[in-house]
Design a protein around this motif. Sequence first.
Motif, mmCIF file in Angstrom:
data_model
loop_
_atom_site.group_PDB
_atom_site.id
_atom_site.type_symbol
_atom_site.label_atom_id
_atom_site.label_comp_id
_atom_site.label_asym_id
_atom_site.label_seq_id
_atom_site.Cartn_x
_atom_site.Cartn_y
_atom_site.Cartn_z
ATOM 1 N N MET A 66 -23.024 -29.665 32.869
ATOM 2 C CA MET A 66 -23.802 -29.432 34.071
ATOM 3 C C MET A 66 -25.253 -29.221 33.653
ATOM 4 O O MET A 66 -25.542 -28.493 32.706
ATOM 5 N N LEU A 67 -26.165 -29.861 34.357
ATOM 6 C CA LEU A 67 -27.594 -29.722 34.098
ATOM 7 C C LEU A 67 -28.239 -28.898 35.208
ATOM 8 O O LEU A 67 -27.952 -29.100 36.386
ATOM 9 N N ILE A 68 -29.106 -27.975 34.814
ATOM 10 C CA ILE A 68 -29.915 -27.225 35.766
ATOM 11 C C ILE A 68 -31.356 -27.618 35.507
ATOM 12 O O ILE A 68 -31.830 -27.574 34.368
ATOM 13 N N SER A 69 -32.045 -28.020 36.559
ATOM 14 C CA SER A 69 -33.428 -28.456 36.420
ATOM 15 C C SER A 69 -34.360 -27.258 36.606
ATOM 16 O O SER A 69 -34.703 -26.890 37.724
ATOM 17 N N CYS A 70 -34.788 -26.671 35.495
ATOM 18 C CA CYS A 70 -35.723 -25.549 35.539
ATOM 19 C C CYS A 70 -37.069 -26.064 36.063
ATOM 20 O O CYS A 70 -37.565 -27.086 35.585
ATOM 21 N N GLU A 98 -28.041 -23.124 28.277
ATOM 22 C CA GLU A 98 -29.302 -22.400 28.116
ATOM 23 C C GLU A 98 -29.488 -21.310 29.171
ATOM 24 O O GLU A 98 -30.447 -20.549 29.102
ATOM 25 N N PHE A 99 -28.595 -21.251 30.151
ATOM 26 C CA PHE A 99 -28.754 -20.351 31.290
ATOM 27 C C PHE A 99 -27.687 -19.270 31.303
ATOM 28 O O PHE A 99 -26.592 -19.452 30.775
ATOM 29 N N THR A 100 -28.018 -18.154 31.937
ATOM 30 C CA THR A 100 -27.078 -17.061 32.140
ATOM 31 C C THR A 100 -26.906 -16.841 33.631
ATOM 32 O O THR A 100 -27.901 -16.658 34.352
ATOM 33 N N TYR A 101 -25.658 -16.855 34.079
ATOM 34 C CA TYR A 101 -25.358 -16.622 35.493
ATOM 35 C C TYR A 101 -25.678 -15.177 35.837
ATOM 36 O O TYR A 101 -25.274 -14.257 35.128
ATOM 37 N N GLN A 102 -26.424 -14.959 36.906
ATOM 38 C CA GLN A 102 -26.848 -13.613 37.299
ATOM 39 C C GLN A 102 -26.176 -13.113 38.577
ATOM 40 O O GLN A 102 -26.417 -11.998 38.989
ATOM 41 N N GLY A 103 -25.397 -13.956 39.234
ATOM 42 C CA GLY A 103 -24.649 -13.481 40.393
ATOM 43 C C GLY A 103 -24.955 -14.214 41.685
ATOM 44 O O GLY A 103 -25.785 -15.119 41.749
ATOM 45 N N ASP A 104 -24.262 -13.769 42.711
ATOM 46 C CA ASP A 104 -24.364 -14.316 44.060
ATOM 47 C C ASP A 104 -25.758 -14.052 44.621
ATOM 48 O O ASP A 104 -26.232 -12.917 44.631
ATOM 49 N N GLY A 105 -26.407 -15.089 45.107
ATOM 50 C CA GLY A 105 -27.764 -14.958 45.629
ATOM 51 C C GLY A 105 -27.831 -14.607 47.103
ATOM 52 O O GLY A 105 -28.917 -14.562 47.675
ATOM 53 N N THR A 106 -26.686 -14.360 47.723
ATOM 54 C CA THR A 106 -26.677 -14.073 49.160
ATOM 55 C C THR A 106 -26.315 -12.627 49.483
ATOM 56 O O THR A 106 -26.431 -12.216 50.630
ATOM 57 N N HIS A 113 -32.995 -18.532 32.899
ATOM 58 C CA HIS A 113 -33.133 -19.513 31.825
ATOM 59 C C HIS A 113 -33.321 -18.750 30.510
ATOM 60 O O HIS A 113 -34.389 -18.740 29.904
ATOM 61 N N SER A 114 -32.245 -18.118 30.078
ATOM 62 C CA SER A 114 -32.291 -17.215 28.918
ATOM 63 C C SER A 114 -32.549 -17.952 27.609
ATOM 64 O O SER A 114 -33.066 -17.354 26.674
ATOM 65 N N GLY A 115 -32.210 -19.226 27.518
ATOM 66 C CA GLY A 115 -32.444 -19.993 26.297
ATOM 67 C C GLY A 115 -33.718 -20.811 26.359
ATOM 68 O O GLY A 115 -33.923 -21.706 25.546
ATOM 69 N N GLY A 116 -34.575 -20.496 27.308
ATOM 70 C CA GLY A 116 -35.822 -21.252 27.468
ATOM 71 C C GLY A 116 -36.952 -20.337 27.883
ATOM 72 O O GLY A 116 -37.288 -19.386 27.181
ATOM 73 N N VAL A 163 -30.619 -20.942 42.489
ATOM 74 C CA VAL A 163 -29.989 -22.254 42.376
ATOM 75 C C VAL A 163 -29.005 -22.436 43.526
ATOM 76 O O VAL A 163 -28.221 -21.531 43.817
ATOM 77 N N VAL A 164 -29.063 -23.586 44.177
ATOM 78 C CA VAL A 164 -28.067 -23.931 45.192
ATOM 79 C C VAL A 164 -27.102 -24.907 44.526
ATOM 80 O O VAL A 164 -27.494 -26.011 44.137
ATOM 81 N N ARG A 165 -25.845 -24.459 44.367
ATOM 82 C CA ARG A 165 -24.828 -25.232 43.655
ATOM 83 C C ARG A 165 -23.603 -25.394 44.543
ATOM 84 O O ARG A 165 -23.160 -24.459 45.198
ATOM 85 N N ASP A 166 -23.051 -26.588 44.563
ATOM 86 C CA ASP A 166 -21.816 -26.836 45.291
ATOM 87 C C ASP A 166 -20.668 -26.333 44.424
ATOM 88 O O ASP A 166 -20.471 -26.821 43.309
#
Length: 99
Positions: free
Chosen positions: A1-5, A15-23, A57-60, A67-70
């Motif tokens: 999966m790619l995330i476009s920073c 490179e990313f760390t999930y931080q939780g539900d944004g709602t 973006h912990s690795g960058g 992020v809006v992800r399906d």
Amino acid sequence: MLISCPYCGPRDVSEFTYQGDGTRRRPAPNSQDLEAWNEYVYDRANPAGPHTEFWQHSGGCRAHLKVVRDTLTHEISSATFVREDLRHQAATARHGAKS
């Protein structure tokens, strides 16, 4: 999966760390409403489809992203800075514009 920073461009999810539900909305810090705190701490939605999440973006560049992800396909439809002032800084750095 790619995330476009917004600052670094497309990067692998590793490179990313999930931080939780944004709602989710946190109760006021001085709230004595135990039901509200119990709901905030323990109740979790499990949505199917587009969902807003926080990632870092912990690795960058270390920026925090919204992020809006399906959740069914893992397709990412948008990734933006959580803080508005970082949008201008990223645009300035990318385009060499003067403030």
